[in-house]
Design a protein around this motif. Structure first.
Motif, mmCIF file in Angstrom:
data_model
loop_
_atom_site.group_PDB
_atom_site.id
_atom_site.type_symbol
_atom_site.label_atom_id
_atom_site.label_comp_id
_atom_site.label_asym_id
_atom_site.label_seq_id
_atom_site.Cartn_x
_atom_site.Cartn_y
_atom_site.Cartn_z
ATOM 1 N N UNK A 164 116.127 43.876 13.474
ATOM 2 C CA UNK A 164 116.646 42.779 14.281
ATOM 3 C C UNK A 164 117.952 43.110 14.985
ATOM 4 N N UNK A 165 118.684 44.096 14.517
ATOM 5 C CA UNK A 165 119.950 44.427 15.162
ATOM 6 C C UNK A 165 119.766 45.021 16.559
ATOM 7 N N UNK A 166 118.543 45.374 16.917
ATOM 8 C CA UNK A 166 118.322 45.854 18.284
ATOM 9 C C UNK A 166 118.451 44.716 19.291
ATOM 10 N N UNK A 167 118.669 43.510 18.811
ATOM 11 C CA UNK A 167 118.913 42.371 19.692
ATOM 12 C C UNK A 167 120.166 42.598 20.543
ATOM 13 N N UNK A 168 121.035 43.517 20.138
ATOM 14 C CA UNK A 168 122.238 43.805 20.925
ATOM 15 C C UNK A 168 121.884 44.349 22.302
ATOM 16 N N UNK A 169 120.650 44.789 22.508
ATOM 17 C CA UNK A 169 120.267 45.274 23.820
ATOM 18 C C UNK A 169 119.850 44.154 24.773
ATOM 19 N N UNK A 170 119.757 42.924 24.289
ATOM 20 C CA UNK A 170 119.435 41.813 25.188
ATOM 21 C C UNK A 170 120.450 41.667 26.317
ATOM 22 N N UNK A 171 121.778 41.737 26.049
ATOM 23 C CA UNK A 171 122.727 41.663 27.171
ATOM 24 C C UNK A 171 122.545 42.805 28.181
ATOM 25 N N UNK A 172 122.169 43.978 27.682
ATOM 26 C CA UNK A 172 121.936 45.115 28.590
ATOM 27 C C UNK A 172 120.749 44.823 29.494
ATOM 28 N N UNK A 173 119.684 44.302 28.907
ATOM 29 C CA UNK A 173 118.497 43.959 29.691
ATOM 30 C C UNK A 173 118.829 42.821 30.655
ATOM 31 N N UNK A 174 119.589 41.828 30.192
ATOM 32 C CA UNK A 174 119.990 40.721 31.059
ATOM 33 C C UNK A 174 120.821 41.235 32.241
ATOM 34 N N UNK A 175 121.750 42.139 31.963
ATOM 35 C CA UNK A 175 122.549 42.743 33.038
ATOM 36 C C UNK A 175 121.655 43.445 34.044
ATOM 37 N N UNK A 176 120.688 44.181 33.542
ATOM 38 C CA UNK A 176 119.782 44.924 34.424
ATOM 39 C C UNK A 176 118.945 43.958 35.265
ATOM 40 N N UNK A 177 118.560 42.830 34.657
ATOM 41 C CA UNK A 177 117.791 41.819 35.383
ATOM 42 C C UNK A 177 118.625 41.247 36.523
ATOM 43 N N UNK A 178 119.873 40.861 36.215
ATOM 44 C CA UNK A 178 120.727 40.252 37.224
ATOM 45 C C UNK A 178 121.106 41.238 38.326
ATOM 46 N N UNK A 179 121.115 42.512 38.007
ATOM 47 C CA UNK A 179 121.454 43.552 38.977
ATOM 48 C C UNK A 179 120.316 43.808 39.970
ATOM 49 N N UNK A 180 119.135 43.281 39.703
ATOM 50 C CA UNK A 180 117.975 43.542 40.554
ATOM 51 C C UNK A 180 118.138 43.008 41.967
ATOM 52 N N UNK A 181 118.932 41.959 42.153
ATOM 53 C CA UNK A 181 119.181 41.484 43.516
ATOM 54 C C UNK A 181 118.565 40.146 43.794
ATOM 55 N N UNK A 182 117.529 40.096 44.607
ATOM 56 C CA UNK A 182 116.955 38.833 45.064
ATOM 57 C C UNK A 182 116.265 38.094 43.914
ATOM 58 N N UNK A 183 116.095 36.794 44.120
ATOM 59 C CA UNK A 183 115.452 35.961 43.110
ATOM 60 C C UNK A 183 114.030 36.448 42.826
ATOM 61 N N UNK A 184 113.325 36.869 43.856
ATOM 62 C CA UNK A 184 111.964 37.383 43.690
ATOM 63 C C UNK A 184 111.971 38.641 42.810
ATOM 64 N N UNK A 185 112.936 39.530 43.056
ATOM 65 C CA UNK A 185 113.045 40.749 42.240
ATOM 66 C C UNK A 185 113.381 40.418 40.795
ATOM 67 N N UNK A 186 114.261 39.428 40.609
ATOM 68 C CA UNK A 186 114.636 39.017 39.243
ATOM 69 C C UNK A 186 113.414 38.486 38.513
ATOM 70 N N UNK A 187 112.628 37.627 39.169
ATOM 71 C CA UNK A 187 111.412 37.100 38.534
ATOM 72 C C UNK A 187 110.420 38.216 38.222
ATOM 73 N N UNK A 188 110.325 39.200 39.118
ATOM 74 C CA UNK A 188 109.423 40.324 38.899
ATOM 75 C C UNK A 188 109.843 41.122 37.658
ATOM 76 N N UNK A 189 111.129 41.150 37.387
ATOM 77 C CA UNK A 189 111.652 41.894 36.246
ATOM 78 C C UNK A 189 111.614 41.081 34.956
ATOM 79 N N UNK A 190 111.865 39.762 35.059
ATOM 80 C CA UNK A 190 111.939 38.911 33.871
ATOM 81 C C UNK A 190 110.589 38.772 33.183
ATOM 82 N N UNK A 191 109.526 38.610 33.950
ATOM 83 C CA UNK A 191 108.220 38.382 33.355
ATOM 84 C C UNK A 191 107.800 39.468 32.376
ATOM 85 N N UNK A 192 107.804 40.756 32.777
ATOM 86 C CA UNK A 192 107.415 41.796 31.811
ATOM 87 C C UNK A 192 108.380 41.909 30.629
#
Length: 195
Positions: A164-192
């Motif tokens: 469960x301690x690998x949960x610390x990577x959630x902020x990293x993934x969230x950062x990567x999601x927000x860095x994607x740019x447009x809302x469409x790109x963010x949705x494309x990244x969030x789903x998978x």
């Protein structure tokens, strides 16, 4: 590194978890085993690492000797450290020059910190969690602009099924999601990643 049987922190509890999966073919009941005589206080941990070690336990049980099972599981567990080492060395060759001295210090700690070295040769789910974390780290620092959201989601999910301690990577993934740019790109990244 030689670590006598059952001398590593919590190794007997991790061993009992794997042995329970091997013999009973079910997840341990954490209430029943947590304070019991079987030393299974690690039964609350996610099951992936332990499921991966059950073949090693089964092979060791053919000899009807728990020490043989322990050695087989330690060898299997060590493969995660070898995989992490391979990834870090490969990453360092490809990207390390741009990061400089901090990378050298990190690699020295990774390879030569005594407590970490002891953990790598014992039955402990930290080995698999470390491997998956290093894998996520390698994906994060890739500078070629290619981001496969399915791989992020798969490896983050496998990490959470390992420890469960690998949960610390959630902020990293969230950062990567927000860095994607447009809302469409963010949705494309969030789903998978959410799957």
């Amino acid at each position: 590194v030689h670590v006598p049987a059952w001398e590593a922190p919590d190794e007997i509890a991790h061993f009992q978890y794997v042995r329970h999966l091997c013999e009973q073919r079910s997840l341990p009941d954490q209430i029943e085993f947590a304070d019991g005589p079987d030393h299974a206080w690690e039964s609350w941990q996610p099951p992936l690492y332990y499921l991966l070690l059950t073949p090693a336990c089964w092979l060791g049980s053919l000899f009807r000797n728990s020490l043989v099972s322990l050695i087989m599981m330690r060898i299997m567990s060590l493969t995660f450290w070898i995989g992490s080492s391979f990834l870090l060395i490969r990453w360092n060759r490809q990207y390390g020059k741009s990061f400089g001295l901090p990378v050298v210090g990190f690699l020295l700690l990774y390879f030569f910190l005594p407590s970490f070295m002891m953990t790598t040769v014992t039955v402990n789910n930290d080995n698999a969690a470390c491997f998956l974390t290093v894998l996520l780290f390698c994906f994060f620092v890739r500078n070629d602009g290619k981001v496969n959201p399915w791989l992020w989601g798969i490896f983050l999910g496998l990490g959470l099924l390992t420890k469960l301690t690998t949960v610390v990577f959630f902020p990293v993934v969230l950062y990567r999601i927000l860095k994607q740019g447009s809302f469409k790109d963010i949705l494309r990244f969030v789903f998978p990643c959410g799957i």
